[in-house]
Design an enzyme around this catalytic site. Structure first.
Site, PDB file in Angstrom:
ATOM      1  N   LYS A 166       0.860  -1.185   0.000  1.00 33.90           N
ATOM      2  CA  LYS A 166       0.000   0.000   0.000  1.00 33.90           C
ATOM      3  C   LYS A 166       0.895   1.233   0.000  1.00 33.90           C
ATOM      4  O   LYS A 166       1.649   1.467   0.946  1.00 33.90           O
ATOM      5  CB  LYS A 166      -0.927   0.010   1.216  1.00 33.90           C
ATOM      6  CG  LYS A 166      -1.889   1.203   1.223  1.00 33.90           C
ATOM      7  CD  LYS A 166      -2.829   1.151   2.414  1.00 33.90           C
ATOM      8  CE  LYS A 166      -3.774   2.347   2.416  1.00 33.90           C
ATOM      9  NZ  LYS A 166      -4.700   2.333   3.560  1.00 33.90           N
ATOM     10  N   LYS A 169      -2.251  -1.677  -3.639  1.00 31.48           N
ATOM     11  CA  LYS A 169      -3.089  -0.482  -3.635  1.00 31.48           C
ATOM     12  C   LYS A 169      -2.180   0.748  -3.677  1.00 31.48           C
ATOM     13  O   LYS A 169      -1.271   0.845  -2.858  1.00 31.48           O
ATOM     14  CB  LYS A 169      -3.944  -0.461  -2.362  1.00 31.48           C
ATOM     15  CG  LYS A 169      -4.888   0.732  -2.245  1.00 31.48           C
ATOM     16  CD  LYS A 169      -5.665   0.667  -0.926  1.00 31.48           C
ATOM     17  CE  LYS A 169      -6.634   1.857  -0.810  1.00 31.48           C
ATOM     18  NZ  LYS A 169      -7.392   1.832   0.458  1.00 31.48           N
ATOM     19  N   SER A 217      -9.893   5.666  -5.279  1.00 26.79           N
ATOM     20  CA  SER A 217     -10.777   6.795  -5.562  1.00 26.79           C
ATOM     21  C   SER A 217     -10.239   7.721  -6.640  1.00 26.79           C
ATOM     22  O   SER A 217     -10.994   8.181  -7.504  1.00 26.79           O
ATOM     23  CB  SER A 217     -11.025   7.584  -4.276  1.00 26.79           C
ATOM     24  OG  SER A 217      -9.802   8.062  -3.726  1.00 26.79           O
ATOM     25  N   TYR A 259     -15.108   0.811  -7.501  1.00 27.10           N
ATOM     26  CA  TYR A 259     -16.396   1.458  -7.242  1.00 27.10           C
ATOM     27  C   TYR A 259     -17.390   1.204  -8.368  1.00 27.10           C
ATOM     28  O   TYR A 259     -18.579   1.489  -8.220  1.00 27.10           O
ATOM     29  CB  TYR A 259     -16.183   2.957  -7.012  1.00 27.10           C
ATOM     30  CG  TYR A 259     -15.291   3.209  -5.819  1.00 27.10           C
ATOM     31  CD1 TYR A 259     -15.803   3.132  -4.532  1.00 27.10           C
ATOM     32  CD2 TYR A 259     -13.927   3.457  -5.975  1.00 27.10           C
ATOM     33  CE1 TYR A 259     -14.986   3.314  -3.427  1.00 27.10           C
ATOM     34  CE2 TYR A 259     -13.100   3.647  -4.873  1.00 27.10           C
ATOM     35  CZ  TYR A 259     -13.633   3.569  -3.612  1.00 27.10           C
ATOM     36  OH  TYR A 259     -12.812   3.741  -2.511  1.00 27.10           O
TER      37      TYR A 259
END
Length: 330
Positions: free
Chosen positions: A203, A255, A281, A320
């Site tokens: 990450k 990520k 996002s 998403y």
């Protein structure tokens, strides 16, 4: 005489002549079961709250979250990853709302499990950042630094309350050293051996998290560069992978996804457990914003971005667009 090993005998365009030909020889195929839907649930709201920086994404009420979970099941999505957004007055230095059995995340886990049972893998973000008044992923020491080992104690508590609330999978995202082993031990101690751990193995401290901070109402001041990885580094991801696997990770994740496809490919090649990637996002919002301006074809860009992530080695993708794309593919 025709030479078949090179032009003019060899003509790769033959395999691109028609849609059915291209479909038949495609090396990578997206499937609804590839996808996991990240979802935000906000405490104390009666209507969904649109997230301005993520067009089309909302902070759910408890009722609309249950509806979103049911729609994901209908579309064939494999899982849902829940993020809780508490009321501002409930944030404190230790993130105690994150371990309150009646806190928003635990309530939402029970709601979703009651709605979908075992038809959808119900996953929970295991991190303190949504619940702390300083916005960091752990508790702070006297100098304002994230205290790794004190944070591990909080993560152990979080894992237990999330498992008791019904999580099939916990997703430790804080990037604390030793977090996977501590969480595995904590789960096993209360008889939750069947609860799986999706480790956020690689990450990175990324600028692409920007819209997410609005989505979870983050109170962060400063950055997370002392615990999330440096975007300049690749080899340390393999070290993180080895440590997470040794500590008992059932699945691992990279990520962000799109800007780190090289890392994803390295991790996928080295891992003997399933590998996921999180299309975060900022990746989502860039495509939505460019499409809104008419600069790109939205639907094609979405599918191309997801295909690239799977092609690089992801078994599963948090996105998403999970339910939307799954419906398209069915």
């Amino acid at each position: 005489m025709t030479t078949y090993g090179s032009f003019p005998g060899a003509r790769p365009r033959r395999l691109r002549t028609t849609p059915v030909m291209r479909r038949m020889v495609a090396e990578t195929r997206l499937h609804p079961a590839d996808f996991i839907l990240p979802a935000f649930v906000r405490e104390g709201v009666s209507e969904p709250v649109p997230i301005a920086a993520m067009p089309g994404v909302v902070q759910h009420t408890r009722d609309t979250l249950k509806k979103a979970a049911a729609e994901a099941v209908e579309a064939g999505v494999s899982g849902i990853m829940l993020f809780g957004v508490p009321e501002d007055g409930k944030k404190d230095a230790a993130g105690t709302a994150g371990t309150d059995p009646d806190g928003i995340l635990q309530v939402a886990l029970r709601d979703v499990r009651a709605e979908v049972g075992d038809e959808l893998l119900v996953m929970s973000d295991l991190c303190l950042d949504e619940f702390t008044d300083h916005g960091h992923c752990g508790v702070l020491d006297g100098q304002g630094r994230v205290d790794n080992d004190a944070t591990l104690e909080r993560y152990a508590e979080m894992a237990q309350v999330q498992a008791d609330a019904g999580a099939h999978v916990v997703g430790p995202s804080g990037m604390m050293d030793g977090q996977i082993g501590v969480i595995r031990d904590a789960l096993d101690q209360i008889g939750r051996e069947d609860v799986a751990i999706l480790a956020y193995t690689a990450k990175y401290a990324s600028a692409f998290y920007g819209p997410f901070r609005e989505a979870v109402g983050s109170s962060l001041k400063g950055d997370r560069k002392t615990y999330q990885q440096d975007s300049a580094n690749a080899r340390e991801s393999l070290r993180e992978l080895a440590l997470d696997l040794e500590e008992g990770a059932d699945m691992v994740m990279v990520k962000p996804a799109g800007p780190y496809l090289d890392i994803l490919a390295k991790v996928a090649e080295a891992s003997d457990v399933p590998v996921a990637a999180y299309q975060i996002s900022g990746e989502y919002s860039m495509i939505e914003a460019a499409a809104e301006k008419g600069w790109i074809d939205r639907d094609r860009a979405i599918l191309e971005s997801l295909t690239g992530i799977k092609r690089a080695g992801a078994r599963n993708i948090l996105t998403y667009w999970a339910t939307e794309v799954a419906r398209t593919l069915r």
